[in-house]
Design an enzyme around this catalytic site. Structure first.
Site, PDB file in Angstrom:
ATOM      1  N   TYR A 148       9.073 -14.920   5.227  1.00 55.34           N
ATOM      2  CA  TYR A 148       8.275 -13.489   5.207  1.00 55.34           C
ATOM      3  C   TYR A 148       8.569 -12.687   6.390  1.00 55.34           C
ATOM      4  O   TYR A 148       8.080 -13.041   7.449  1.00 55.34           O
ATOM      5  CB  TYR A 148       6.918 -13.644   4.667  1.00 55.34           C
ATOM      6  CG  TYR A 148       6.770 -14.193   3.366  1.00 55.34           C
ATOM      7  CD1 TYR A 148       7.556 -14.205   2.492  1.00 55.34           C
ATOM      8  CD2 TYR A 148       5.339 -14.516   2.850  1.00 55.34           C
ATOM      9  CE1 TYR A 148       7.406 -14.902   1.236  1.00 55.34           C
ATOM     10  CE2 TYR A 148       5.236 -14.946   1.620  1.00 55.34           C
ATOM     11  CZ  TYR A 148       5.988 -15.248   0.860  1.00 55.34           C
ATOM     12  OH  TYR A 148       5.821 -15.588  -0.348  1.00 55.34           O
TER      13      TYR A 148
ATOM     14  N   PHE B   2       3.628 -12.996  -7.997  1.00 51.11           N
ATOM     15  CA  PHE B   2       4.092 -11.679  -8.712  1.00 51.11           C
ATOM     16  C   PHE B   2       3.078 -11.429 -10.092  1.00 51.11           C
ATOM     17  O   PHE B   2       3.521 -10.989 -10.892  1.00 51.11           O
ATOM     18  CB  PHE B   2       5.435 -11.673  -9.334  1.00 51.11           C
ATOM     19  CG  PHE B   2       6.556 -11.552  -8.048  1.00 51.11           C
ATOM     20  CD1 PHE B   2       6.388 -10.746  -6.931  1.00 51.11           C
ATOM     21  CD2 PHE B   2       7.539 -12.180  -8.233  1.00 51.11           C
ATOM     22  CE1 PHE B   2       7.072 -10.635  -5.971  1.00 51.11           C
ATOM     23  CE2 PHE B   2       8.562 -12.477  -7.205  1.00 51.11           C
ATOM     24  CZ  PHE B   2       8.242 -11.675  -6.097  1.00 51.11           C
TER      25      PHE B   2
ATOM     26  N   LEU C 257       0.528  -9.572 -10.217  1.00 48.98           N
ATOM     27  CA  LEU C 257       0.569  -8.131 -10.188  1.00 48.98           C
ATOM     28  C   LEU C 257       1.981  -7.302 -10.352  1.00 48.98           C
ATOM     29  O   LEU C 257       1.681  -6.278 -11.177  1.00 48.98           O
ATOM     30  CB  LEU C 257      -0.241  -7.488  -9.100  1.00 48.98           C
ATOM     31  CG  LEU C 257      -1.803  -7.929  -8.737  1.00 48.98           C
ATOM     32  CD1 LEU C 257      -2.397  -7.095  -7.644  1.00 48.98           C
ATOM     33  CD2 LEU C 257      -2.717  -7.457 -10.061  1.00 48.98           C
TER      34      LEU C 257
ATOM     35  N   GLY D 198       4.642  -8.369 -11.667  1.00 48.52           N
ATOM     36  CA  GLY D 198       5.391  -8.857 -13.042  1.00 48.52           C
ATOM     37  C   GLY D 198       6.814  -8.760 -12.748  1.00 48.52           C
ATOM     38  O   GLY D 198       7.523  -9.372 -11.757  1.00 48.52           O
TER      39      GLY D 198
END
Length: 298
Positions: A61, A221, A223, A225
């Site tokens: 990240y 994911f 939120l 999607g």
């Protein structure tokens, strides 16, 4: 939905290995997109203030805008921001990380890691977090058509667990046959796959099987999607809006509440780079949906 005094405790708890964590956690991918390190640090500290004790991160990240400056020096990776914000760490903070991909600063690409390269990634996580062990390491793979094996890579991580560098092991982006293969090598405490109210794919059966085996299922994911890295969706099905109105909540809170309602073993790790959104996400853990609302949501 009011957010004052609602903490992560409202979502309940689950045991990961030998550690009990609150089911509402925090994913750190988006803090690397913060315009400055101070904002990222505020987000992380706000999450912990609200009772979040389960952070999800990865050495790959990385800030797309380059290095962010923190008091302890330059930071470009999420684990470095976690260290700047939260070290020295409290005893009840549980940090999960992922290996299996390596970020190449020369090309800007994330490349799959060989089993032999996993130790270097574990050591990189230790160094960037400033810890002598990792609470949980998820093996992140690329699923391929047909049967592909996780045995060699998972065995490499199991050896590092035996050496004391890792406490617990998990899997990410996997199928049931991967889970079966890994469990024959060492205990698996969680499976972390892409899963959302309107982007469930073929995950329902695996989610249920994890529950039957006492393994945490941790959607990423939840939120966003199908938008994935593009971020949380701005549009929502009519049923989501209807439930949100009934509870005085936001559609995103309904999505997170639906996620937690999929089973007591399901943990949420919503991420954000906005301190205000942290409180809204945490408050979703207090939202109780009726059987009728869950049926309407699908």
């Amino acid at each position: 939905m009011p957010t004052h005094e609602i903490t992560a405790a409202a979502a309940g708890s689950w045991t990961l290995g030998d550690r009990t964590v609150r089911r509402m956690g925090f994913g750190t991918m988006r803090i690397t997109a913060a315009p400055d390190a101070d904002r990222a640090i505020r987000v992380l500290r706000r999450a912990v203030e609200l009772g979040v004790d389960h952070l999800d991160t990865a050495a790959f990240y990385v800030s797309p805008g380059g290095t962010l400056n923190v008091g302890s020096g330059p930071a470009r990776y999420a684990p470095e921001l976690i260290r700047a914000a939260l070290a020295p760490y409290s005893d009840d903070l549980f940090i999960a990380t992922k290996v299996g991909f390596a970020y190449d600063p020369a090309t800007g690409l994330r490349e799959e890691t060989s089993p032999a390269g996993l130790r270097a990634q574990v050591e990189e996580n230790l160094r960037r977090l400033g810890r002598d062990h990792l609470d949980l390491v998820n093996l992140r793979i690329v699923k391929r058509p047909g049967r592909d094996s996780v045995a060699e890579s998972f065995a490499a991580l199991a050896a590092l667990r035996d050496a004391g560098l890792i406490r617990h092991l998990g899997l990410s982006n996997v199928r049931l046959d991967h889970l079966d293969e890994a469990q024959a090598i060492a205990p698996v405490v969680c499976v972390q796959n892409s899963y959302a109210l309107d982007n469930r794919g073929d995950q329902d059966a695996l989610l249920r099987e994890c529950g039957a085996r006492g393994i945490a299922y941790v959607p990423f994911f939840a939120l966003a999607g199908a938008r994935r890295e593009a971020g949380a969706a701005a549009e929502h099905p009519a049923a989501v809006h209807a439930v949100a109105r009934a509870h005085g909540a936001t559609p995103h809170q309904v999505r997170l509440a639906w996620t937690l309602h999929q089973g007591p073993h399901v943990l949420a790790i919503p991420g954000t780079g906005d301190p205000e959104h942290v409180a809204q996400n945490v408050a979703a853990g207090a939202l109780r949906l009726t059987a009728g609302e869950l049926a309407a949501l699908g």
